[in-house]
Every structure is written in structure tokens, then in C-alpha cells.
Motif scaffolding. Structure first.
Motif, PDB file in Angstrom:
ATOM      1  N   LYS A 144      69.942 -53.993   8.181  1.00  0.00           N
ATOM      2  CA  LYS A 144      68.612 -53.411   8.429  1.00  0.00           C
ATOM      3  C   LYS A 144      67.678 -54.421   9.078  1.00  0.00           C
ATOM      4  O   LYS A 144      66.755 -54.046   9.821  1.00  0.00           O
ATOM      5  N   TYR A 145      67.912 -55.719   8.844  1.00  0.00           N
ATOM      6  CA  TYR A 145      67.036 -56.749   9.396  1.00  0.00           C
ATOM      7  C   TYR A 145      67.189 -56.898  10.909  1.00  0.00           C
ATOM      8  O   TYR A 145      66.332 -57.498  11.558  1.00  0.00           O
ATOM      9  N   LEU A 146      68.273 -56.358  11.469  1.00  0.00           N
ATOM     10  CA  LEU A 146      68.431 -56.392  12.920  1.00  0.00           C
ATOM     11  C   LEU A 146      67.274 -55.683  13.620  1.00  0.00           C
ATOM     12  O   LEU A 146      66.844 -56.085  14.704  1.00  0.00           O
ATOM     13  N   ALA A 147      66.776 -54.610  12.995  1.00  0.00           N
ATOM     14  CA  ALA A 147      65.698 -53.834  13.616  1.00  0.00           C
ATOM     15  C   ALA A 147      64.419 -54.651  13.761  1.00  0.00           C
ATOM     16  O   ALA A 147      63.624 -54.408  14.670  1.00  0.00           O
ATOM     17  N   ILE A 148      64.212 -55.622  12.870  1.00  0.00           N
ATOM     18  CA  ILE A 148      63.043 -56.490  12.987  1.00  0.00           C
ATOM     19  C   ILE A 148      63.183 -57.372  14.221  1.00  0.00           C
ATOM     20  O   ILE A 148      62.232 -57.527  15.005  1.00  0.00           O
ATOM     21  N   ILE A 149      64.365 -57.950  14.409  1.00  0.00           N
ATOM     22  CA  ILE A 149      64.595 -58.799  15.576  1.00  0.00           C
ATOM     23  C   ILE A 149      64.506 -57.986  16.855  1.00  0.00           C
ATOM     24  O   ILE A 149      63.947 -58.429  17.862  1.00  0.00           O
ATOM     25  N   GLU A 150      65.052 -56.780  16.819  1.00  0.00           N
ATOM     26  CA  GLU A 150      65.101 -55.950  18.024  1.00  0.00           C
ATOM     27  C   GLU A 150      63.739 -55.421  18.441  1.00  0.00           C
ATOM     28  O   GLU A 150      63.400 -55.438  19.624  1.00  0.00           O
ATOM     29  N   SER A 151      62.956 -54.937  17.492  1.00  0.00           N
ATOM     30  CA  SER A 151      61.758 -54.175  17.874  1.00  0.00           C
ATOM     31  C   SER A 151      60.510 -54.453  17.062  1.00  0.00           C
ATOM     32  O   SER A 151      59.476 -53.831  17.296  1.00  0.00           O
ATOM     33  N   ASN A 152      60.576 -55.364  16.090  1.00  0.00           N
ATOM     34  CA  ASN A 152      59.449 -55.544  15.162  1.00  0.00           C
ATOM     35  C   ASN A 152      59.101 -54.241  14.439  1.00  0.00           C
ATOM     36  O   ASN A 152      57.954 -54.013  14.072  1.00  0.00           O
ATOM     37  N   LEU A 153      60.113 -53.378  14.261  1.00  0.00           N
ATOM     38  CA  LEU A 153      59.948 -52.072  13.601  1.00  0.00           C
ATOM     39  C   LEU A 153      58.958 -51.180  14.344  1.00  0.00           C
ATOM     40  O   LEU A 153      58.233 -50.383  13.740  1.00  0.00           O
ATOM     41  N   ASN A 154      58.957 -51.319  15.654  1.00  0.00           N
ATOM     42  CA  ASN A 154      58.130 -50.475  16.521  1.00  0.00           C
ATOM     43  C   ASN A 154      59.039 -49.449  17.188  1.00  0.00           C
ATOM     44  O   ASN A 154      59.840 -49.802  18.051  1.00  0.00           O
ATOM     45  N   PRO A 155      58.956 -48.165  16.824  1.00  0.00           N
ATOM     46  CA  PRO A 155      59.918 -47.179  17.314  1.00  0.00           C
ATOM     47  C   PRO A 155      59.787 -46.808  18.780  1.00  0.00           C
ATOM     48  O   PRO A 155      60.644 -46.098  19.308  1.00  0.00           O
ATOM     49  N   ILE A 156      58.730 -47.235  19.475  1.00  0.00           N
ATOM     50  CA  ILE A 156      58.607 -46.857  20.885  1.00  0.00           C
ATOM     51  C   ILE A 156      58.573 -48.053  21.823  1.00  0.00           C
ATOM     52  O   ILE A 156      58.314 -47.903  23.010  1.00  0.00           O
ATOM     53  N   VAL A 157      58.829 -49.244  21.346  1.00  0.00           N
ATOM     54  CA  VAL A 157      58.748 -50.426  22.199  1.00  0.00           C
ATOM     55  C   VAL A 157      59.838 -50.379  23.269  1.00  0.00           C
ATOM     56  O   VAL A 157      60.943 -49.907  23.043  1.00  0.00           O
ATOM     57  N   THR A 158      59.500 -50.860  24.468  1.00  0.00           N
ATOM     58  CA  THR A 158      60.428 -50.905  25.586  1.00  0.00           C
ATOM     59  C   THR A 158      60.581 -52.338  26.052  1.00  0.00           C
ATOM     60  O   THR A 158      59.592 -53.044  26.258  1.00  0.00           O
ATOM     61  N   SER A 159      61.823 -52.777  26.232  1.00  0.00           N
ATOM     62  CA  SER A 159      62.070 -54.137  26.705  1.00  0.00           C
ATOM     63  C   SER A 159      61.978 -54.188  28.226  1.00  0.00           C
ATOM     64  O   SER A 159      61.997 -53.160  28.904  1.00  0.00           O
ATOM     65  N   LYS A 160      61.920 -55.385  28.766  1.00  0.00           N
ATOM     66  CA  LYS A 160      61.885 -55.554  30.218  1.00  0.00           C
ATOM     67  C   LYS A 160      63.151 -55.016  30.865  1.00  0.00           C
ATOM     68  O   LYS A 160      63.138 -54.568  32.011  1.00  0.00           O
ATOM     69  N   ALA A 161      64.252 -55.061  30.126  1.00  0.00           N
ATOM     70  CA  ALA A 161      65.540 -54.588  30.662  1.00  0.00           C
ATOM     71  C   ALA A 161      65.683 -53.071  30.588  1.00  0.00           C
ATOM     72  O   ALA A 161      66.613 -52.502  31.162  1.00  0.00           O
TER      73      ALA A 161
END
Length: 352
Positions: A144-161
Motif C-alpha cells: 500500500k505504501y507504493l501509492a505514496i511514492i507514486e502519487s502522494n495519495l492524489n487520485p488525479i495527479v498526472t506525471s510528465k510522462a
């Protein structure tokens, strides 16, 4: 007619001004190529910007803090080794081990104590659902902690890629795992559906690779990258031995994962506490999906169901526009179902 238009504009401005809550460290990027179905519709992602962006305000406008003591940002090496060893003994993935890179990553997170305080608040909403899904797929709960690294628990964040959502799926991978993407909605933004997809993807990676360090590396860099590195270095099967061959971001990914495991388990020992109330008024188990028979406006539903527009947006982050066509589903609080059913015919008449 002109009076009605003026009232609509004033109401629109009022709604936008009211949607200010807590900040999250990654900025939100606006979704492109969204069709504006109606001039009175509000682009949902802009509402998310208003809902989750704010310097020092929570949903209630108040800070939340249990302890005003200064955060302890350093940790003794021997104490850290002991704590990581304890976590690793309980862990199912057995990769929570000490080295100097991990130590530096942990202290880096501890220096961001206000950020950690916000993550703790958001985790109250997301983690029970994450843990349930991971357990259903027989996966370690600490993933579950992967989601913190991936998105800071922000469900709509978009990466540069172009990766999107709480688990940061690229469009191609999202489609493989049945996450639909179109000009009306993006299911990578749906926390529940994207968590199901993440569990399936992690299950696939572990079956393919069989080593959790390399599974996490593959989640970040792609399985192809990991396979090439392993093929070139058949005599070395340890991530740390192959560290230099991975992309820079992936080199930091495993230390970050170990660090966030530590911080989320020992934040109290470092005088870190919730700084803000969670923006989520309802827990996921207190909500239910309702099929929509006719096109609806989220704003219209919010007004007639006596639910905050921002709460409705928070519960339905996959939608990119305000006007939702028939054949879709809307997540509502269970305590609004009776009111929904009693007004359902009224809704249908108004939207036809």
C-alpha cells in the motif's frame, strides 16, 4: 432570462470560492482534450484543483495537530537498524533492510514532517481499501505504501510522462488492466478500480520475476528494463549489487519504499502527527455505486441530494466533466440513497 444568467454566474463563482482545502505536494496538471459539453458545466479536474489545493486550510478551514513539539529528523544508526529489523520480521516481502542509502532516504522524509502529516490524514481514507484489495489478491499489505511514492495519495495527479492516478498507470498499461479512458472519464483516476488494476499488475510482476525488490523496480522502470539488467548480470541477483545499472529514479525507488514503510510506522516516535483533517468526509465503506439512467449534472445532484459538491467530486474523481451521460455509475454516500430514490423520478424529468 438575464436575471437567471446572473444568478447562475454568481452561484458558479460561489462554488469555486468554497472549494479550498488541503495542499498535496505534487501539483495537479489539467487534463487536455476534454470536450466542453455545456458552457454551464464545470471541468471536474479544475474543481479538484480548487478542492485539494490550499496553503493552510483543511475542509473545515482548521489545522489539526496533536503535538507542537519539533519533529525529530535524525535517527541513531543502531536504533534504525533495530526498528527496520523488527518491521522486516513482520513483513511478507522481507526487503526492509538497513544501509546508508536507506538511512539518508528516511531522514529526507522526516525533514518533510508536514507533508507526512498530510499523508497520514489521507491514508485514513485510502489504506483500509488498499489493504482489503491486497488481501483479496494474496499480496503483502505493505505494498500500500507504493501509492505514496507514486502519487502522494492524489487520485488525479498526472506525471510528465503521462502516467495518471493514485497508482500512476500509463494509458497503455491501464487499458491492459481494463481501465477505460475517454473524453468523459479516466478510470486511472478511480481509486478502487485502479487499485484492483495495481493488484493484478503486481501479481503478474511477482509471478514473472519472483523477487520483491525487482518487482518494485519493474513497477517503476518497467519489466523490460529489469529483464535486460538481469540477463546481463546473471551472477548477481541482488538489487543493491545491480543498483548502478538501473535508471536514477529506480535507484531511489527501493530506498524510498523502505523509508516510507519506516516513517508510516514510526512517525509518532519522531513527533510527527496529523496536521490537517482529511478532506474526505465519508469512508469508502460508507458509499455505494448507483447506476445512472439519464445524463446528469454533478452540480445538480449535489444541490438536490443536500451533499457538498466538493464531497461528490472527491467521491467520483474519474469524471473529467460535470455532465455525466447515462449508462455510467455515481458513487454516493449510503445515507443519501433514500433521498436519491425518493427524488429519482424528479431527476429524470429535469435531465430529459
Amino acid at each position: 432570462m438575464e436575471t437567471t444568467k446572473i444568478r447562475n454566474i454568481m452561484f458558479f463563482v460561489f462554488i469555486l470560492k468554497s472549494l479550498v482545502v488541503q495542499s498535496i505536494s505534487k501539483p495537479f496538471l489539467e487534463q487536455k482534450n476534454v470536450i466542453n459539453l455545456d458552457l454551464n458545466n464545470i471541468h471536474a479536474e479544475k474543481l479538484w484543483n480548487k478542492t485539494l489545493v490550499g496553503k493552510k486550510k483543511s475542509l473545515s478551514g482548521k489545522k489539526y495537530s496533536k503535538n507542537k513539539n519539533t519533529a525529530i529528523i535524525n535517527v541513531n544508526t543502531e536504533e534504525l537498524k533495530r526498528r527496520l529489523n523488527f518491521l522486516n520480521q513482520k513483513s511478507q516481502i522481507k526487503i526492509l533492510k538497513y544501509n546508508s542509502i536507506v538511512h539518508a532516504s528516511i531522514e529526507s522524509y522526516l525533514r518533510m514532517n508536514k507533508y507526512i502529516g498530510k499523508i497520514i490524514s489521507l491514508s485514513d481514507f485510502f489504506f483500509p481499501m488498499f489493504e482489503e484489495k491486497l488481501e483479496n489478491y494474496h499480496l503483502p499489505k505493505e505494498l500500500k505504501y507504493l501509492a505514496i511514492i507514486e502519487s502522494n495519495l492524489n487520485p488525479i495527479v498526472t506525471s510528465k510522462a503521462g502516467a495518471k492516478g493514485i497508482w500512476q498507470f500509463m494509458p497503455e498499461t491501464g487499458k491492459i488492466y481494463n481501465l477505460d479512458i475517454n473524453h468523459l472519464y479516466d478510470e486511472r483516476n478511480d481509486p478502487i478500480k485502479s487499485t484492483e488494476a495495481a493488484c493484478r499488475y503486481l501479481k503478474f510482476l511477482y509471478k514473472k520475476i519472483g523477487n520483491w525488490e525487482f518487482v518494485l523496480a519493474a513497477y517503476n522502470a518497467g519489466p523490460g528494463t529489469v529483464e535486460k539488467i538481469l540477463q546481463r548480470s546473471k551472477n548477481r541477483k541482488n538489487f543493491w549489487e545491480l543498483l548502478e545499472f538501473f535508471p536514477k529514479e529506480t535507484q531511489n525507488y527501493i530506498p524510498k519504499f523502505i523509508a516510507i514503510n519506516y516513517v508510516m510506522n514510526y512517525y509518532k516516535e519522531h513527533n510527527i502527527y496529523k496536521h490537517y483533517f482529511s478532506p474526505y468526509k465519508y469512508k469508502i465503506k460508507e458509499t455505494i455505486l448507483i447506476p445512472i439512467k439519464q445524463k446528469i449534472s454533478l452540480k445538480f445532484y449535489a444541490l438536490n441530494l443536500n451533499i457538498s459538491y466538493q464531497d461528490l467530486i472527491l467521491l467520483n474523481p474519474k469524471y473529467l466533466v460535470d455532465l455525466i451521460p447515462s449508462g455510467n455509475k455515481l458513487r454516493l454516500p449510503k445515507n443519501k440513497i433514500f433521498l436519491f430514490k425518493s427524488k429519482n423520478k424528479f431527476f429524470l424529468k429535469k435531465n430529459t
